[in-house]
Design an enzyme around this catalytic site. Structure first.
Site, PDB file in Angstrom:
ATOM      1  N   LYS A   1      21.364  70.567  48.404  1.00 12.46           N
ATOM      2  CA  LYS A   1      22.760  70.036  47.642  1.00 12.46           C
ATOM      3  C   LYS A   1      23.004  69.241  48.288  1.00 12.46           C
ATOM      4  O   LYS A   1      23.666  68.393  48.691  1.00 12.46           O
ATOM      5  CB  LYS A   1      23.308  71.834  48.972  1.00 12.46           C
ATOM      6  CG  LYS A   1      24.143  71.845  48.898  1.00 12.46           C
ATOM      7  CD  LYS A   1      24.863  73.140  49.185  1.00 12.46           C
ATOM      8  CE  LYS A   1      26.402  74.099  48.735  1.00 12.46           C
ATOM      9  NZ  LYS A   1      26.725  75.016  49.254  1.00 12.46           N
TER      10      LYS A   1
ATOM     11  N   GLY B   1      29.239  72.027  45.182  1.00 15.94           N
ATOM     12  CA  GLY B   1      28.600  70.450  44.168  1.00 15.94           C
ATOM     13  C   GLY B   1      26.597  71.772  44.116  1.00 15.94           C
ATOM     14  O   GLY B   1      26.790  72.686  43.267  1.00 15.94           O
TER      15      GLY B   1
ATOM     16  N   GLY C   1      26.801  75.233  42.828  1.00 17.16           N
ATOM     17  CA  GLY C   1      27.900  75.643  43.840  1.00 17.16           C
ATOM     18  C   GLY C   1      29.016  75.491  44.022  1.00 17.16           C
ATOM     19  O   GLY C   1      29.682  75.249  42.957  1.00 17.16           O
ATOM     20  N   GLY C   2      29.515  76.372  44.799  1.00 13.94           N
ATOM     21  CA  GLY C   2      30.901  75.915  45.268  1.00 13.94           C
ATOM     22  C   GLY C   2      31.839  74.106  45.112  1.00 13.94           C
ATOM     23  O   GLY C   2      32.495  74.208  44.872  1.00 13.94           O
TER      24      GLY C   2
ATOM     25  N   ASP D   1      32.726  84.815  53.064  1.00 21.85           N
ATOM     26  CA  ASP D   1      32.519  84.980  52.260  1.00 21.85           C
ATOM     27  C   ASP D   1      31.523  85.796  51.813  1.00 21.85           C
ATOM     28  O   ASP D   1      30.837  85.547  50.745  1.00 21.85           O
ATOM     29  CB  ASP D   1      32.686  83.330  51.547  1.00 21.85           C
ATOM     30  CG  ASP D   1      33.242  83.739  50.157  1.00 21.85           C
ATOM     31  OD1 ASP D   1      34.017  84.317  49.600  1.00 21.85           O
ATOM     32  OD2 ASP D   1      32.606  82.636  49.212  1.00 21.85           O
TER      33      ASP D   1
END
Length: 382
Positions: free
Chosen positions: A82, A61, A58-59, A177
């Site tokens: 995560k 991790g 992901g962004g 987002d």
């Protein structure tokens, strides 16, 4: 014999490398420490969790499948764990955003929002948060494959998105987002797929200004293709900014293309601020009017709540198809606010699994068809 992650090999290369040490693997495969970290993560214990396998990145991790080791010897899971990416460890801003994502995720309770169980730090300094492990695909993948989605499907998808968003907003948070990469179709055995909202990495509390240490004046936080006009100027937006992003996603699903694409991120943001979205061709006029209202430049001209937005889509759907939803949207306006829950996953929702049974995890992201959208769209800080 180790299989390298997809991003570490080209199409012509064999994805398997034979090596007896980490140093030999790094030399043979020419991979960095971040890739090595993912390869050797399975089997490690982070707090009460034991890592089973790599899922995705992901962004902020990497995401792994993991099981929770209980004090009485039971192993619960699998869950998604995560973990902050190795290259970002030590960056206090990233770590603070990660903690904030964990706190926000725990505070929201909706079947259309990914459940977060607990946050912690391992003895060797890895920050992690555990959440439900989902099987399915992103809206991004579906649009990339099908281009245009049927109006009926778009209506049902967006109603579920808005149901989840209603709980997010009434719980006192703004996502900031929303985009197809953060909308997930979770396949649940014995049930039809359920839409889930993911990734609260840049979310904020609606009653507080953006943290000056985490949101720097002059920088833009969000994904340009879906950002509201006002968010391109100031990160301190209200919930109507999220509704604009939903309108952009609706436009993309119905037309197969984004309403605004500039040569740069700034050019795209300027288009959101100054240009009218393209007319949706071959789309029901009433549905087009709903999208148009959601994408109004001024927040006061848009839908004011997610429940109001969803109710209009539902009314259109019922008139078109003479079909009801399992959950009335008129009831969603009175959904209860988020309830606190225990940090530890509840055994009622988690089935003990053998540690060697790594589930069939999220599918590899399909290569996007050329011409309409980039393969990865991440939040930018300009």
């Amino acid at each position: 014999l180790i299989e390298l992650p997809p991003e570490a090999v080209s199409l012509e290369e064999d994805s398997f490398v034979e090596a007896s040490t980490a140093e030999e693997l790094a030399e043979r495969a020419d991979v960095g420490s971040d890739v090595l970290g993912r390869l050797f993560m399975p089997g490690r214990e982070l707090g009460p969790y034991r890592v089973l396998g790599y899922v995705a990145s992901g962004g902020m991790g990497d995401i792994y499948a993991a099981e929770r080791l209980m004090e009485d010897g039971r192993r619960l899971g699998p869950v998604a764990l995560k973990v902050i990416a190795p290259e970002l460890r030590g960056d206090w801003q990233i770590e603070e955003r990660f903690k904030r994502e964990a706190a926000i995720g725990k505070a929201i309770r909706s079947k259309h929002v990914t459940r977060v169980y607990e946050f912690g730090e391992s003895d060797d300094g890895y920050l992690f948060l555990s959440m439900e492990l989902l099987h399915g695909e992103e809206l991004f993948d579906r649009v990339a494959t099908l281009r245009k989605l049927p109006e009926r499907d778009v209506a049902r998808i967006m109603i579920e998105v808005l149901q989840g968003l209603h709980v997010v907003h009434t719980s006192g948070f703004i996502h900031r987002d929303l985009k197809p990469e953060n909308i997930f179709f979770a396949r649940i055995k014995g049930e039809r797929e359920s839409v889930k909202i993911l990734d609260f990495g840049i979310a904020k509390r609606s009653d507080e200004p953006s943290d000056p240490f985490l949101s720097v004046v002059g920088k833009i936080y969000g994904t340009p293709e879906y950002i509201s006009p006002e968010q391109g100027l100031n990160p301190d937006v209200d919930s109507r900014a999220d509704l604009y992003s939903v309108g952009v996603m609706m436009h993309e699903c119905l037309s197969g293309r984004l309403p605004f694409r500039g040569e740069t991120s700034y050019a795209t943001i300027l288009k959101h601020q100054n240009e009218a979205p393209p007319v949706l061709k071959d789309v029901s006029p009433a549905l087009q009017a709903i999208v148009s209202r959601a994408m109004q430049k001024k927040p006061r001209d848009r839908y004011q709540t997610a429940a109001e937005f969803a109710a209009d889509i539902r009314d259109w759907y019922v008139q078109q198809f003479n079909d009801e939803f399992s959950l009335s949207l008129r009831d969603s306006a009175n959904l209860p606010q988020a309830r606190p829950r225990q940090d530890t996953p509840s055994p009622r929702h988690m089935t003990p699994r053998e540690p060697t049974q790594v589930p069939n995890l999220m599918p590899t992201r399909k290569q996007a068809q050329s011409g309409t959208q980039p393969l990865a769209r991440r939040p930018v800080e300009i």
